[in-house]
Design a protein around this motif. Structure first.
Motif, PDB file in Angstrom:
ATOM      1  N   HIS A 156      52.784  38.013  42.456  1.00 33.21           N
ATOM      2  CA  HIS A 156      51.637  37.045  42.400  1.00 33.21           C
ATOM      3  C   HIS A 156      51.506  36.151  41.168  1.00 33.21           C
ATOM      4  CE1 HIS A 156      46.762  36.518  43.202  1.00 33.21           C
ATOM      5  NE2 HIS A 156      47.734  35.112  43.000  1.00 33.21           N
ATOM      6  N   SER A 206      54.550  33.683  41.423  1.00 36.57           N
ATOM      7  CA  SER A 206      54.036  32.224  42.030  1.00 36.57           C
ATOM      8  C   SER A 206      53.109  31.620  41.371  1.00 36.57           C
ATOM      9  CB  SER A 206      53.356  32.982  43.292  1.00 36.57           C
ATOM     10  OG  SER A 206      51.955  33.472  43.051  1.00 36.57           O
ATOM     11  N   GLU A 250      43.227  29.300  40.652  1.00 35.86           N
ATOM     12  CA  GLU A 250      44.308  30.139  41.022  1.00 35.86           C
ATOM     13  C   GLU A 250      44.431  31.316  40.070  1.00 35.86           C
ATOM     14  OE1 GLU A 250      47.739  32.337  42.684  1.00 35.86           O
ATOM     15  OE2 GLU A 250      47.538  31.442  40.398  1.00 35.86           O
ATOM     16  N   ILE A 286      46.009  34.896  47.335  1.00 36.77           N
ATOM     17  CA  ILE A 286      46.803  33.753  47.381  1.00 36.77           C
ATOM     18  C   ILE A 286      46.687  32.675  48.345  1.00 36.77           C
ATOM     19  CG2 ILE A 286      49.352  33.160  47.334  1.00 36.77           C
ATOM     20  CD1 ILE A 286      50.066  35.788  45.863  1.00 36.77           C
ATOM     21  N   LEU A 287      46.560  32.898  49.600  1.00 36.88           N
ATOM     22  CA  LEU A 287      46.258  32.215  50.652  1.00 36.88           C
ATOM     23  C   LEU A 287      45.119  31.212  50.473  1.00 36.88           C
ATOM     24  CD1 LEU A 287      47.159  34.175  53.775  1.00 36.88           C
ATOM     25  CD2 LEU A 287      48.602  32.658  52.679  1.00 36.88           C
ATOM     26  N   GLY A 300      52.164  34.201  49.696  1.00 33.68           N
ATOM     27  CA  GLY A 300      51.234  34.878  50.181  1.00 33.68           C
ATOM     28  C   GLY A 300      51.268  35.486  51.419  1.00 33.68           C
ATOM     29  N   GLU A 356      45.683  40.928  47.406  1.00 30.20           N
ATOM     30  CA  GLU A 356      46.290  39.905  46.568  1.00 30.20           C
ATOM     31  C   GLU A 356      46.989  38.742  47.702  1.00 30.20           C
ATOM     32  OE1 GLU A 356      48.594  40.645  43.114  1.00 30.20           O
ATOM     33  OE2 GLU A 356      47.839  42.861  43.240  1.00 30.20           O
ATOM     34  N   GLY A 357      47.534  38.995  48.875  1.00 31.17           N
ATOM     35  CA  GLY A 357      48.451  38.150  49.602  1.00 31.17           C
ATOM     36  C   GLY A 357      47.176  37.225  50.156  1.00 31.17           C
TER      37      GLY A 357
END
Length: 297
Positions: free
Chosen positions: A149, A152, A41, A86-87, A191, A82-83
């Motif tokens: 991000h 998270s 990650e 993250i997924l 995300g 970025e989202g």
């Protein structure tokens, strides 16, 4: 301001590299699937920070013939990327954890590995809070998205740290993949919210209700001899807010006086929303009376 944001984004890439190094070393020392997923990650963090850096460079370009409203929306594309990353990281964490459920394994050097992981989490948390403050202060979606991000990732790392620590202390090695899955689910939610917010910006959603209320207060306080305003519309493009509305003035008002009122309104709105762009359509009272249902001010 743009140059300063660029430096912050550049530092994010460097911090990401340091954090990734700490996590990778922690995985090599322990063999924990949770720490391995967390390290993967962090690779996403580095790529995302680089994307934010590129977006800031593009969005800083001035308006031109092909882009008369500027390039500020480029930052939203960075936030969407970025989202999505993250997924991807969350799915990879679940995949890695699933394979370990059937074959749980003890850690090799847990004490040193967990210490390095804790150091990585502390470094990320400190940097994320600084980045979030800067992003909100400058209204930069790219920096805000990068900060969330990182936060998270801090949550993920903390969860992995707790799970790995309990697995080590109690000998419950199945806790390692369980916590990894729980953290992955949390990352999926973060995300989703990032992508949702960025898509809203690309779709020209109105400014937050609090900012719209503030805009109405500023306009009302600076109307002068103008009669009213209506058809208020707002949107944001990166750090820049756009405000449009109709200003109703007496039909007999001289043009220069109406112009002075619009300039006063533009200055007041610029002070309330730094960097904002205001477009005011002036119309006589007789014209406004033809469309009473259109009044939103």
């Amino acid at each position: 301001m743009r140059e300063k944001n660029f430096r912050w984004a550049l530092w994010s890439v460097l911090v990401g590299l340091v954090v990734f190094g700490l996590k990778w070393a922690a995985w090599l020392l322990t063999g924990s699937v949770g720490i391995y997923s967390d390290a993967l990650e962090s690779i996403v963090n580095i790529v995302a920070a680089a994307a934010a850096l590129v977006a800031l460079v593009v969005s800083a370009r001035p308006a031109d013939e092909s882009h008369p409203f500027g390039h500020t929306k480029a930052e939203y594309f960075s936030a969407v990327i970025e989202g999505a990353l993250i997924l991807f990281a969350a799915v990879e964490m679940i995949r890695a954890a699933w394979s370990r459920f059937a074959n749980p394994e003890p850690f090799e050097q847990p004490a040193l590995g967990l210490a390095l992981l804790a150091l990585a989490a502390a470094l990320m948390a400190a940097w994320a809070l600084l980045l979030l403050a800067q992003g909100r202060r400058t209204r930069s979606p790219a920096l805000v998205a990068d900060a969330w991000h990182l936060l998270s990732d801090v949550i993920a790392t903390t969860g992995v740290l707790i799970g790995a620590g309990l697995a080590w202390l109690l000998g419950w090695w199945w806790l390692d993949p369980v916590v990894a899955v729980l953290v992955a689910l949390n990352i999926l939610w973060v995300g989703f919210k990032l992508v949702r917010g960025s898509v809203g910006g690309l779709m020209d959603e109105a400014l937050p209700a609090g900012e719209v209320a503030r805009i109405k207060e500023v306009i009302a306080a600076n109307l002068g001899r103008a009669l009213e305003f209506h058809d208020l519309r707002t949107r944001a493009a990166g750090p820049r807010a756009f405000v449009e509305f109709h200003l109703v003035v007496p039909g007999s008002m001289p043009v220069d006086e109406a112009h002075a009122i619009t300039e006063r309104l533009e200055r007041a709105l610029s002070e309330a929303l730094p960097g904002s762009v205001t477009v005011i359509h002036v119309e006589p009272e007789s014209e406004a009376k033809k469309h009473p249902k259109m009044r939103l001010g």
